[in-house]
Motif scaffolding. Structure first.
Motif, PDB file in Angstrom:
ATOM      1  N   ASP A 133      10.234  39.734 -29.342  1.00  0.00           N
ATOM      2  CA  ASP A 133      11.007  39.947 -28.114  1.00  0.00           C
ATOM      3  C   ASP A 133      10.117  40.512 -27.012  1.00  0.00           C
ATOM      4  OD1 ASP A 133      13.467  39.079 -29.182  1.00  0.00           O
ATOM      5  OD2 ASP A 133      13.759  41.001 -30.143  1.00  0.00           O
ATOM      6  N   TYR A 134       9.232  41.423 -27.381  1.00  0.00           N
ATOM      7  CA  TYR A 134       8.304  42.001 -26.405  1.00  0.00           C
ATOM      8  C   TYR A 134       7.356  40.931 -25.864  1.00  0.00           C
ATOM      9  CZ  TYR A 134       4.601  45.000 -24.530  1.00  0.00           C
ATOM     10  OH  TYR A 134       3.673  45.590 -23.715  1.00  0.00           O
ATOM     11  N   ILE A 135       6.825  40.096 -26.736  1.00  0.00           N
ATOM     12  CA  ILE A 135       5.872  39.068 -26.316  1.00  0.00           C
ATOM     13  C   ILE A 135       6.537  38.047 -25.398  1.00  0.00           C
ATOM     14  CG2 ILE A 135       4.488  37.132 -27.161  1.00  0.00           C
ATOM     15  CD1 ILE A 135       3.874  38.872 -29.647  1.00  0.00           C
ATOM     16  N   LYS A 136       7.771  37.673 -25.705  1.00  0.00           N
ATOM     17  CA  LYS A 136       8.478  36.713 -24.847  1.00  0.00           C
ATOM     18  C   LYS A 136       8.657  37.260 -23.440  1.00  0.00           C
ATOM     19  CE  LYS A 136      11.035  34.144 -28.394  1.00  0.00           C
ATOM     20  NZ  LYS A 136      12.377  33.814 -28.945  1.00  0.00           N
ATOM     21  N   ARG A 137       9.025  38.528 -23.337  1.00  0.00           N
ATOM     22  CA  ARG A 137       9.134  39.146 -22.013  1.00  0.00           C
ATOM     23  C   ARG A 137       7.766  39.228 -21.355  1.00  0.00           C
ATOM     24  NH1 ARG A 137      10.600  45.448 -21.189  1.00  0.00           N
ATOM     25  NH2 ARG A 137       8.413  45.570 -21.839  1.00  0.00           N
ATOM     26  N   ASP A 138       6.753  39.552 -22.149  1.00  0.00           N
ATOM     27  CA  ASP A 138       5.407  39.724 -21.614  1.00  0.00           C
ATOM     28  C   ASP A 138       4.855  38.418 -21.044  1.00  0.00           C
ATOM     29  OD1 ASP A 138       3.611  41.927 -21.295  1.00  0.00           O
ATOM     30  OD2 ASP A 138       2.202  40.893 -22.612  1.00  0.00           O
ATOM     31  N   ARG A 172       5.514  26.654 -17.566  1.00  0.00           N
ATOM     32  CA  ARG A 172       6.441  27.632 -16.994  1.00  0.00           C
ATOM     33  C   ARG A 172       7.275  28.282 -18.086  1.00  0.00           C
ATOM     34  NH1 ARG A 172       8.845  25.274 -11.265  1.00  0.00           N
ATOM     35  NH2 ARG A 172       6.820  24.826 -10.277  1.00  0.00           N
ATOM     36  N   GLU A 173       7.415  29.596 -17.965  1.00  0.00           N
ATOM     37  CA  GLU A 173       8.230  30.333 -18.931  1.00  0.00           C
ATOM     38  C   GLU A 173       9.694  30.253 -18.510  1.00  0.00           C
ATOM     39  OE1 GLU A 173       6.869  31.248 -21.574  1.00  0.00           O
ATOM     40  OE2 GLU A 173       4.784  31.016 -20.930  1.00  0.00           O
ATOM     41  N   ALA A 174      10.561  30.010 -19.477  1.00  0.00           N
ATOM     42  CA  ALA A 174      11.994  29.882 -19.189  1.00  0.00           C
ATOM     43  C   ALA A 174      12.579  31.229 -18.798  1.00  0.00           C
ATOM     44  CB  ALA A 174      12.713  29.333 -20.411  1.00  0.00           C
ATOM     45  N   TRP A 175      13.539  31.187 -17.879  1.00  0.00           N
ATOM     46  CA  TRP A 175      14.250  32.411 -17.479  1.00  0.00           C
ATOM     47  C   TRP A 175      15.427  32.589 -18.424  1.00  0.00           C
ATOM     48  CZ3 TRP A 175      18.260  33.345 -13.170  1.00  0.00           C
ATOM     49  CH2 TRP A 175      18.416  34.723 -12.953  1.00  0.00           C
ATOM     50  N   SER A 176      15.150  33.263 -19.515  1.00  0.00           N
ATOM     51  CA  SER A 176      16.182  33.453 -20.529  1.00  0.00           C
ATOM     52  C   SER A 176      16.537  34.932 -20.601  1.00  0.00           C
ATOM     53  CB  SER A 176      15.679  32.979 -21.904  1.00  0.00           C
ATOM     54  OG  SER A 176      14.467  33.629 -22.242  1.00  0.00           O
ATOM     55  N   PRO A 177      17.781  35.250 -20.957  1.00  0.00           N
ATOM     56  CA  PRO A 177      18.176  36.657 -21.041  1.00  0.00           C
ATOM     57  C   PRO A 177      17.419  37.367 -22.152  1.00  0.00           C
ATOM     58  CG  PRO A 177      19.882  35.241 -21.949  1.00  0.00           C
ATOM     59  CD  PRO A 177      18.886  34.336 -21.292  1.00  0.00           C
ATOM     60  N   GLN A 178      17.132  38.644 -21.926  1.00  0.00           N
ATOM     61  CA  GLN A 178      16.409  39.419 -22.925  1.00  0.00           C
ATOM     62  C   GLN A 178      17.324  39.781 -24.082  1.00  0.00           C
ATOM     63  OE1 GLN A 178      13.946  42.661 -21.537  1.00  0.00           O
ATOM     64  NE2 GLN A 178      13.837  41.802 -19.477  1.00  0.00           N
ATOM     65  N   SER A 179      16.729  39.806 -25.261  1.00  0.00           N
ATOM     66  CA  SER A 179      17.466  40.231 -26.448  1.00  0.00           C
ATOM     67  C   SER A 179      17.308  41.740 -26.572  1.00  0.00           C
ATOM     68  CB  SER A 179      16.915  39.518 -27.693  1.00  0.00           C
ATOM     69  OG  SER A 179      17.593  39.936 -28.847  1.00  0.00           O
ATOM     70  N   ARG A 180      18.250  42.477 -25.999  1.00  0.00           N
ATOM     71  CA  ARG A 180      18.116  43.933 -25.917  1.00  0.00           C
ATOM     72  C   ARG A 180      18.145  44.586 -27.298  1.00  0.00           C
ATOM     73  NH1 ARG A 180      16.554  44.391 -20.593  1.00  0.00           N
ATOM     74  NH2 ARG A 180      17.956  43.201 -19.253  1.00  0.00           N
ATOM     75  N   ARG A 181      18.939  44.022 -28.199  1.00  0.00           N
ATOM     76  CA  ARG A 181      19.079  44.644 -29.523  1.00  0.00           C
ATOM     77  C   ARG A 181      18.169  44.018 -30.560  1.00  0.00           C
ATOM     78  NH1 ARG A 181      25.712  44.642 -29.458  1.00  0.00           N
ATOM     79  NH2 ARG A 181      25.948  46.000 -27.621  1.00  0.00           N
ATOM     80  N   GLY A 182      17.382  43.035 -30.149  1.00  0.00           N
ATOM     81  CA  GLY A 182      16.441  42.422 -31.072  1.00  0.00           C
ATOM     82  C   GLY A 182      17.044  41.243 -31.799  1.00  0.00           C
ATOM     83  N   ALA A 242      10.129  30.756 -38.436  1.00  0.00           N
ATOM     84  CA  ALA A 242       9.959  31.103 -37.022  1.00  0.00           C
ATOM     85  C   ALA A 242       8.797  32.071 -36.839  1.00  0.00           C
ATOM     86  CB  ALA A 242      11.251  31.707 -36.473  1.00  0.00           C
ATOM     87  N   LEU A 243       8.667  33.027 -37.743  1.00  0.00           N
ATOM     88  CA  LEU A 243       7.567  33.985 -37.673  1.00  0.00           C
ATOM     89  C   LEU A 243       6.223  33.298 -37.870  1.00  0.00           C
ATOM     90  CD1 LEU A 243       9.139  36.918 -39.728  1.00  0.00           C
ATOM     91  CD2 LEU A 243       8.592  36.967 -37.293  1.00  0.00           C
ATOM     92  N   ILE A 244       6.150  32.403 -38.839  1.00  0.00           N
ATOM     93  CA  ILE A 244       4.893  31.687 -39.101  1.00  0.00           C
ATOM     94  C   ILE A 244       4.502  30.832 -37.900  1.00  0.00           C
ATOM     95  CG2 ILE A 244       3.824  29.894 -40.526  1.00  0.00           C
ATOM     96  CD1 ILE A 244       5.473  30.953 -42.884  1.00  0.00           C
ATOM     97  N   LYS A 245       5.463  30.131 -37.346  1.00  0.00           N
ATOM     98  CA  LYS A 245       5.184  29.281 -36.184  1.00  0.00           C
ATOM     99  C   LYS A 245       4.724  30.118 -34.998  1.00  0.00           C
ATOM    100  CE  LYS A 245       7.350  25.876 -33.120  1.00  0.00           C
ATOM    101  NZ  LYS A 245       8.606  25.134 -32.796  1.00  0.00           N
ATOM    102  N   PHE A 246       5.347  31.255 -34.775  1.00  0.00           N
ATOM    103  CA  PHE A 246       5.029  32.076 -33.616  1.00  0.00           C
ATOM    104  C   PHE A 246       3.652  32.720 -33.746  1.00  0.00           C
ATOM    105  CE2 PHE A 246       5.342  35.482 -30.538  1.00  0.00           C
ATOM    106  CZ  PHE A 246       6.152  34.948 -29.545  1.00  0.00           C
ATOM    107  N   SER A 293       8.260  44.905 -37.591  1.00  0.00           N
ATOM    108  CA  SER A 293       8.479  45.519 -36.272  1.00  0.00           C
ATOM    109  C   SER A 293       9.958  45.715 -35.964  1.00  0.00           C
ATOM    110  CB  SER A 293       7.836  44.656 -35.182  1.00  0.00           C
ATOM    111  OG  SER A 293       8.571  43.454 -34.974  1.00  0.00           O
ATOM    112  N   GLY A 294      10.817  44.908 -36.563  1.00  0.00           N
ATOM    113  CA  GLY A 294      12.247  45.002 -36.294  1.00  0.00           C
ATOM    114  C   GLY A 294      13.010  45.884 -37.265  1.00  0.00           C
ATOM    115  N   LEU A 295      12.309  46.593 -38.165  1.00  0.00           N
ATOM    116  CA  LEU A 295      12.992  47.470 -39.113  1.00  0.00           C
ATOM    117  C   LEU A 295      13.749  48.574 -38.373  1.00  0.00           C
ATOM    118  CD1 LEU A 295      10.440  47.990 -42.035  1.00  0.00           C
ATOM    119  CD2 LEU A 295      12.506  46.589 -42.021  1.00  0.00           C
ATOM    120  N   ASN A 296      14.995  48.789 -38.746  1.00  0.00           N
ATOM    121  CA  ASN A 296      15.831  49.801 -38.105  1.00  0.00           C
ATOM    122  C   ASN A 296      15.544  51.164 -38.735  1.00  0.00           C
ATOM    123  OD1 ASN A 296      17.850  51.441 -37.061  1.00  0.00           O
ATOM    124  ND2 ASN A 296      19.339  49.778 -36.999  1.00  0.00           N
TER     125      ASN A 296
END
Length: 617
Positions: free
Chosen positions: A350-355, A506-516, A523-527, A568-571
């Protein structure tokens, strides 16, 4: 919405200087500001020059070739910005130790202030819950100003829009005495820039100032009033930026960012405010702006890019601050106003997408450096924003060269593939040189953290608000270790973001995932495929004796990019012990505004879920 109060909002011409006739004449910078700037920039310049001399002497043993000259240039570029952050933190600490008294606000004239909350497919209960908490606090305070809240929706999802309207109705029912408005645009032309411009052009004339908030922004009533008082008492100020602290972090990655911002960010922000003075910057939210000044001189033009014509300025905030300063208005930064908050991306992805979006916008600023009339400090802010991303490719190149030249022996990658006489004369790296570079690199990167942690008492933080001395020490070490693990992954991802921008993707203007968001293994392997591939290649090179073992920490991080991203997403809030880790004042002693916002969010979420069920039945 209230009756329209239109304002002219002309598009600015970046090829010609502009002066706002209503802006007061600003006096020259005080001598103290010049001294602070010298104290910030000279040490960075001098230490970088010294480092260039050392590496030039090292590389020039057998003559200096072009390739070694390029390496020295990259080393100087990366080191200068690290050194600048160290000197900025040092200046911030010195200024805090100096004990500058808080400015006394006198002759506070009442102001009509619009609280603007632009939203785009956000969670309505969070947006309106935060708004309710802020308005509730403002109602309890004794102040001279009038506040009106505007939720400016660019939401495209009809279901979310319906929830927004129900949340708006619930907020008005709960606070019938407050002025709360809601507008949803039919077309979201020019994204957030167009959203705010639409409000300025149609309703801006009814407000002296606008306090711009993000969808995840939260400000205490005291902070809102303090910003308003500061603007009211300074007729030369066109914009005053607060220092938003992070809150609401529950995951491992979010806690790392929140802890770092609280512990190290205070000294850095104090240093920035000290040397920037009236040529400050704007971060797009949690700042108050003089409405008529913004309307008259901050209309953003479209710009041409390498692969596009008439493109929207993406990182608009830096440019708007520059346009205000160009027109004669001061742009100030007041980091000592407490109670300004924002949320943080919950996971690494989520951080990288915003970045990526920020990278595209900040690199766009390079084309604006030649705009007429910009203040020199404004140009530096624009250049600094771009360099914050260009440093990653520079680091990547240096680390690649370090891996290729190995241990300076016959068994390294260059000689392995090209034989005894490679085409490029690579510098020799001894054991001592490798050790020096490694410790020097990590030492400079950790210096701002160590300085910031050593000065937390200057920022008003008490050890008990950080969990006590033992908990703070553990959190401090944990943050350093986790940051070191994620830093190489972020370096590769930012290098990719720069490459994507250069290629015109161009990066898409998509809403941020505030809660992750939740990401599966594929998906993780591809990213993280590229980081993993580089890490595995480094490990294989080490196993064959071709790559220096000093790169092992980086190789481990890159090789484990997929599991590190998943972790990174562990609560951390699920268990009592983990919930304390990297805790800050907002965790151990949450201010009233945060507690109130959480309660209002929860209540509104329950109400919306109940109405959704009724509608479905």
């Amino acid at each position: 919405m209230p009756p329209e109060a239109p304002l002219d909002h002309p598009i600015q011409n970046l090829a010609a200087p502009y002066r706002d006739g209503t802006a007061p004449e600003l006096a020259a910078n005080r001598p103290a500001v010049q001294w602070w700037r010298a104290l910030t920039f000279l040490p960075a310049i001098l230490t970088t020059a010294a480092l260039i001399a050392v590496f030039t002497d090292f590389f020039a043993m057998d003559g200096l070739n072009l390739f070694e000259g390029i390496l020295i240039g990259l080393i100087a570029m990366t080191f200068f910005w690290i050194s600048l952050s160290v000197s900025t933190v040092t200046v911030g600490i010195l200024n805090m130790i100096r004990g500058r008294p808080a400015a006394t606000q006198t002759n506070i004239a009442p102001m009509e202030v619009a609280l603007l909350v632009p939203v785009y497919n956000e969670v309505p209960s969070d947006v309106f819950g935060n708004a309710c908490a802020m308005l509730d606090e403002l109602e309890t305070l004794d102040h001279a100003h009038r506040y009106r809240l505007f939720v400016l929706s660019d939401t495209r999802d009809d279901l979310i829009a319906q929830q927004e309207q129900r949340a708006f109705a619930a907020l008005r029912a709960k606070l019938p005495e407050q002025e709360v408005y809601y507008r949803r645009r039919q077309m979201n032309t020019d994204r957030k820039v167009g959203n705010l411009a639409d409000w300025v052009e149609h309703w801006g004339g009814g407000s002296d100032a606008m306090l711009v908030l993000d969808a995840d922004s939260l400000m205490s009533g005291e902070a809102i009033v303090a910003l308003t008082d500061a603007l009211s008492c300074d007729p030369s100020a066109g914009l005053i930026q607060s220092f938003p602290q992070l809150f609401g972090a529950e995951t491992l990655f979010a806690r790392v960012q929140q802890f770092a911002s609280t512990i190290y960010g205070a000294a850095l922000s104090e240093g920035l405010a000290t040397w920037a003075d009236r040529e400050g910057n704007y971060w797009g939210h949690n700042a108050i702006i003089r409405t008529r000044a913004f309307a008259s001189c901050a209309g953003l033009p479209k710009v041409d890019g390498l692969r596009s014509k008439g493109a929207l300025i993406l990182s608009h905030d830096f440019v708007e601050a520059g346009l205000l300063r160009r027109a004669g208005w001061a742009v100030r930064f007041l980091p000592r106003i407490r109670g300004s908050y924002e949320e943080v991306p919950a996971t690494l992805i989520d951080y990288i997408k915003r970045d990526r979006r920020w990278c595209q916008g900040n690199l766009q600023h390079l084309r604006l450096l030649g705009a007429r009339g910009f203040h020199s400090v404004t140009r530096f802010h624009l250049f600094h924003g771009a360099m914050s991303y260009l440093l990653s490719p520079a680091w990547f190149v240096l680390l690649t060269v370090w891996a290729l030249i190995g241990k300076g022996e016959e068994s390294n990658v260059i000689r392995y593939f090209y034989g005894a006489n490679p085409q490029v004369a690579w510098p020799e790296m001894s054991h001592v040189n490798n050790l020096f570079i490694l410790f020097f690199m990590y030492g400079m990167l950790l210096a701002p953290k160590l300085l910031g942690a050593g000065a937390i008492h200057q920022n008003g933080l008490r050890m008990r608000d950080l969990g006590g001395p033992m908990q703070f020490a553990l959190s401090f070490l944990t943050e350093i270790v986790v940051s070191i693990l994620y830093a190489p992954i972020l370096m590769v991802q930012q290098t990719m973001a720069v490459a994507r921008t250069a290629l015109g993707i161009r990066e898409a203007w998509s809403p941020q995932s505030r809660r992750g968001a939740r990401y599966g293994l594929l998906a993780l392997i591809k990213f993280h495929f590229l980081e993993t591939l580089i890490g595995v290649a480094l490990v294989v090179g080490m196993s064959y004796g071709l790559v220096t073992l000093w790169l092992l920490p980086i190789a481990i991080s890159l090789s484990l990019a997929v599991p590190l991203s998943a972790v990174s997403g562990l609560n951390l809030t699920r268990f009592r012990w983990t919930a304390r880790q990297m805790g800050t004042d907002e965790v151990f002693n949450a201010p009233a505004i945060i507690r109130s916002a959480k309660a209002e969010r929860l209540a509104l979420r329950g109400l919306l879920e109940q109405t959704d069920r009724i509608a479905a039945e």
